[in-house]
Design a protein around this motif. Structure first.
Motif, PDB file in Angstrom:
ATOM      1  N   LEU A   1     -10.849 -13.925  -6.236  1.00 15.30           N
ATOM      2  CA  LEU A   1      -9.672 -13.766  -5.167  1.00 15.30           C
ATOM      3  C   LEU A   1     -10.491 -13.580  -3.800  1.00 15.30           C
ATOM      4  CD1 LEU A   1      -8.840 -13.002  -8.181  1.00 15.30           C
ATOM      5  CD2 LEU A   1      -7.549 -11.147  -7.179  1.00 15.30           C
ATOM      6  N   GLN A   2      -9.622 -14.439  -3.020  1.00 15.26           N
ATOM      7  CA  GLN A   2      -9.893 -14.679  -1.490  1.00 15.26           C
ATOM      8  C   GLN A   2      -9.033 -13.975  -0.766  1.00 15.26           C
ATOM      9  OE1 GLN A   2      -9.976 -18.700  -1.993  1.00 15.26           O
ATOM     10  NE2 GLN A   2     -12.021 -19.092  -2.778  1.00 15.26           N
ATOM     11  N   GLY A   3      -9.380 -13.264   0.450  1.00 14.59           N
ATOM     12  CA  GLY A   3      -8.370 -12.815   1.400  1.00 14.59           C
ATOM     13  C   GLY A   3      -7.807 -13.916   2.141  1.00 14.59           C
ATOM     14  N   LYS A   4      -6.512 -13.789   2.461  1.00 16.77           N
ATOM     15  CA  LYS A   4      -5.597 -14.680   3.252  1.00 16.77           C
ATOM     16  C   LYS A   4      -4.938 -14.085   4.194  1.00 16.77           C
ATOM     17  CE  LYS A   4      -2.639 -18.551   2.366  1.00 16.77           C
ATOM     18  NZ  LYS A   4      -1.746 -19.368   1.401  1.00 16.77           N
ATOM     19  N   GLY A   5      -4.677 -14.756   5.508  1.00 17.32           N
ATOM     20  CA  GLY A   5      -3.951 -13.827   6.665  1.00 17.32           C
ATOM     21  C   GLY A   5      -4.511 -12.772   7.231  1.00 17.32           C
ATOM     22  N   GLY A   6      -3.878 -11.582   6.833  1.00 13.87           N
ATOM     23  CA  GLY A   6      -4.526 -10.428   7.542  1.00 13.87           C
ATOM     24  C   GLY A   6      -5.568  -9.864   6.701  1.00 13.87           C
ATOM     25  N   LEU A   7      -5.813 -10.371   5.445  1.00  9.05           N
ATOM     26  CA  LEU A   7      -6.957  -9.853   4.452  1.00  9.05           C
ATOM     27  C   LEU A   7      -8.047 -11.032   4.523  1.00  9.05           C
ATOM     28  CD1 LEU A   7      -5.134  -8.589   1.322  1.00  9.05           C
ATOM     29  CD2 LEU A   7      -6.014  -7.510   3.311  1.00  9.05           C
ATOM     30  N   SER A   8      -8.114 -12.225   5.422  1.00  9.08           N
ATOM     31  CA  SER A   8      -9.117 -13.250   5.349  1.00  9.08           C
ATOM     32  C   SER A   8     -10.463 -12.883   5.692  1.00  9.08           C
ATOM     33  CB  SER A   8      -8.616 -14.421   6.517  1.00  9.08           C
ATOM     34  OG  SER A   8      -8.384 -13.785   7.717  1.00  9.08           O
ATOM     35  N   GLY A   9     -10.626 -11.626   6.320  1.00  9.40           N
ATOM     36  CA  GLY A   9     -11.917 -11.317   6.732  1.00  9.40           C
ATOM     37  C   GLY A   9     -12.634 -10.740   5.410  1.00  9.40           C
ATOM     38  N   LEU A  10     -11.921 -10.663   4.200  1.00  8.80           N
ATOM     39  CA  LEU A  10     -12.553 -10.026   2.914  1.00  8.80           C
ATOM     40  C   LEU A  10     -13.318 -11.076   2.386  1.00  8.80           C
ATOM     41  CD1 LEU A  10      -9.866  -7.689   1.393  1.00  8.80           C
ATOM     42  CD2 LEU A  10     -11.939  -7.036   2.561  1.00  8.80           C
ATOM     43  N   ASN A  11     -12.913 -12.423   2.610  1.00  7.60           N
ATOM     44  CA  ASN A  11     -13.349 -13.703   1.828  1.00  7.60           C
ATOM     45  C   ASN A  11     -13.474 -13.412   0.464  1.00  7.60           C
ATOM     46  OD1 ASN A  11     -14.357 -15.015   4.311  1.00  7.60           O
ATOM     47  ND2 ASN A  11     -15.866 -13.450   4.501  1.00  7.60           N
ATOM     48  N   ASP A  12     -14.139 -13.834  -0.481  1.00  8.17           N
ATOM     49  CA  ASP A  12     -14.255 -13.589  -1.779  1.00  8.17           C
ATOM     50  C   ASP A  12     -14.491 -12.113  -2.030  1.00  8.17           C
ATOM     51  OD1 ASP A  12     -14.072 -16.463  -2.277  1.00  8.17           O
ATOM     52  OD2 ASP A  12     -16.040 -16.737  -2.850  1.00  8.17           O
TER      53      ASP A  12
ATOM     54  N   ALA B   1       0.933  -1.143  -0.108  1.00  5.95           N
ATOM     55  CA  ALA B   1       0.146   0.065  -0.138  1.00  5.95           C
ATOM     56  C   ALA B   1       0.928   1.120   0.169  1.00  5.95           C
ATOM     57  CB  ALA B   1      -0.945   0.186   1.293  1.00  5.95           C
ATOM     58  N   ALA B   2       0.635   2.025  -0.975  1.00  8.17           N
ATOM     59  CA  ALA B   2       1.535   3.227  -1.023  1.00  8.17           C
ATOM     60  C   ALA B   2       3.103   2.954  -1.196  1.00  8.17           C
ATOM     61  CB  ALA B   2       1.211   4.310  -0.108  1.00  8.17           C
ATOM     62  N   GLY B   3       3.136   1.640  -1.748  1.00  5.88           N
ATOM     63  CA  GLY B   3       4.764   1.368  -1.605  1.00  5.88           C
ATOM     64  C   GLY B   3       5.072   0.594  -0.402  1.00  5.88           C
ATOM     65  N   ILE B   4       4.416   0.518   0.448  1.00  9.62           N
ATOM     66  CA  ILE B   4       4.944  -0.229   1.982  1.00  9.62           C
ATOM     67  C   ILE B   4       4.261  -1.579   2.169  1.00  9.62           C
ATOM     68  CG2 ILE B   4       4.679   0.157   4.303  1.00  9.62           C
ATOM     69  CD1 ILE B   4       4.289   3.089   3.946  1.00  9.62           C
ATOM     70  N   GLU B   5       5.196  -2.462   2.144  1.00  9.55           N
ATOM     71  CA  GLU B   5       4.503  -3.772   2.452  1.00  9.55           C
ATOM     72  C   GLU B   5       3.800  -3.949   3.659  1.00  9.55           C
ATOM     73  OE1 GLU B   5       6.481  -8.398   2.147  1.00  9.55           O
ATOM     74  OE2 GLU B   5       7.788  -6.674   1.927  1.00  9.55           O
ATOM     75  N   GLN B   6       2.688  -4.741   3.501  1.00  8.20           N
ATOM     76  CA  GLN B   6       1.761  -5.038   4.724  1.00  8.20           C
ATOM     77  C   GLN B   6       2.070  -6.456   5.110  1.00  8.20           C
ATOM     78  OE1 GLN B   6      -0.113  -2.276   5.532  1.00  8.20           O
ATOM     79  NE2 GLN B   6       1.108  -1.240   4.085  1.00  8.20           N
ATOM     80  N   ALA B   7       2.413  -6.659   6.222  1.00 13.07           N
ATOM     81  CA  ALA B   7       2.785  -7.983   6.555  1.00 13.07           C
ATOM     82  C   ALA B   7       1.449  -8.957   6.499  1.00 13.07           C
ATOM     83  CB  ALA B   7       3.380  -7.892   7.931  1.00 13.07           C
ATOM     84  N   ASP B   8       1.839 -10.168   6.188  1.00  8.68           N
ATOM     85  CA  ASP B   8       0.869 -11.255   6.143  1.00  8.68           C
ATOM     86  C   ASP B   8      -0.777 -10.723   5.556  1.00  8.68           C
ATOM     87  OD1 ASP B   8       0.043 -13.831   6.482  1.00  8.68           O
ATOM     88  OD2 ASP B   8      -0.663 -13.213   8.395  1.00  8.68           O
ATOM     89  N   GLN B   9      -0.592  -9.981   4.349  1.00  8.13           N
ATOM     90  CA  GLN B   9      -1.851  -9.578   3.719  1.00  8.13           C
ATOM     91  C   GLN B   9      -1.657 -10.276   2.493  1.00  8.13           C
ATOM     92  OE1 GLN B   9      -3.099  -5.686   4.200  1.00  8.13           O
ATOM     93  NE2 GLN B   9      -2.701  -5.443   6.384  1.00  8.13           N
TER      94      GLN B   9
END
Length: 224
Positions: free
Chosen positions: A93-104, A49-57
Motif C-alpha cells: 500500500l502506497q501513500g497518495k496525495g497528502g499521504l505520498s510522503g509515506l511511500n510504501d 481519522a476519528a470519523g473526520i474525512e481528511q482531504a486528499d489523503q
C-alpha cells in the motif's frame, strides 16, 4: 498414383479432424496453470481519522504476479464451470496525495478464489477454443502489516474481505489431444475497507478502497 496420394491426404485430414473433435466434451475436466498477474485499478476514498474525512489523503496499490491454477468441469459440450485459485498475492500500500510522503507504508496478502460459468462458442472439432465467463469472486485479505517505519506509528491494520462479480475472457489452442496453450483475462469487482489505530492502540482510522483489478494469466491447459 495421383488418385492414391489424394486418397491418402483425405484419409490423413479426416484422421486429424477426428482427433480435434475430441477437444472438449461434456464430462471433461480441464486444468489450467500458469503465471497470473493482478493489476489493481485503484479508486481510493479519503482517510477518515476519528470519523473526520481528511482531504486528499488516499492510497494506491502495486501489482503482483504469482502462480495460478484453475479447474474447469464441462457440464455440456459448450458450458463449463471454473474455479480459479493461486498462491497468495502480496501487495504494498502506497501513500497518495497528502499521504505520498509515506511511500510504501503497508503490506497485505490476499487470495482471490473465483467461480465462473463459461461459454465455449466453437464446435468441439476446433483446435481454437475461445470462451467467456461470468461469476463471483471472494477475496480474502490476511497478513496485513505496516512496514518501512510506519509500524512505529500505527498498528492493528485490517482489510475487510470482499465479495463481487467477476467477468472473464480467454482461449485455449490445442497442440495435442490433451494439451493446449492458454491465455485469459478477468475483471474483478473488489472493494474493501481498511482500518487501523495508532501504535499505542488509541485513535481510529478508516479508508474505503475499490481495487477492481484486471487479472491476466498465460500458461497451459490439460484435459482429462
Amino acid at each position: 498414383m495421383k488418385i492414391k496420394s489424394l486418397s491418402l491426404a483425405i484419409i490423413s485430414a479426416t484422421a486429424l479432424l477426428s482427433g480435434a473433435a475430441q477437444a472438449y466434451e461434456a464430462g471433461d475436466f480441464i486444468v489450467r496453470a500458469g503465471l497470473v498477474s493482478v493489476n489493481p485499478d485503484v479508486d481510493s476514498g479519503n482517510l477518515h481519522a476519528a470519523g473526520i474525512e481528511q482531504a486528499d489523503q488516499k492510497v494506491d496499490v502495486n501489482n503482483d504476479s504469482q502462480l495460478g491454477l484453475s479447474l474447469t468441469y464441462m457440464v455440456q459440450d459448450n458450458i463449463g464451470i471454473e474455479l480459479l485459485a493461486a498462491t497468495p498475492f502480496s501487495h504494498n500500500l502506497q501513500g497518495k496525495g497528502g499521504l505520498s510522503g509515506l511511500n510504501d507504508f503497508a503490506e497485505v496478502k490476499h487470495l482471490p478464489p473465483t467461480l465462473t460459468v463459461q461459454y465455449y462458442p466453437m464446435q468441439n472439432n476446433s483446435a481454437f477454443q475461445p470462451y467467456v465467463g461470468l461469476g463471483l469472486n471472494y477475496t480474502i485479505f490476511f497478513s496485513e502489516k505496516f512496514i518501512n517505519g510506519a509500524d512505529a506509528a500505527f498498528g492493528s491494520l485490517e482489510l475487510d474481505d470482499s465479495l463481487g462479480l467477476a467477468a472473464q475472457a480467454g482461449f485455449d489452442y490445442q497442440i495435442t489431444d490433451n494439451w493446449s496453450l492458454n491465455a485469459a483475462v478477468w475483471y474483478m469487482d473488489i472493494d474493501t475497507t481498511g482500518t487501523f489505530k495508532n501504535a499505542d492502540g488509541s485513535g481510529d482510522y478508516k479508508i474505503d478502497v475499490s481495487l477492481d483489478p484486471w487479472v491476466y494469466m498465460a500458461g497451459v491447459a490439460y484435459r482429462f
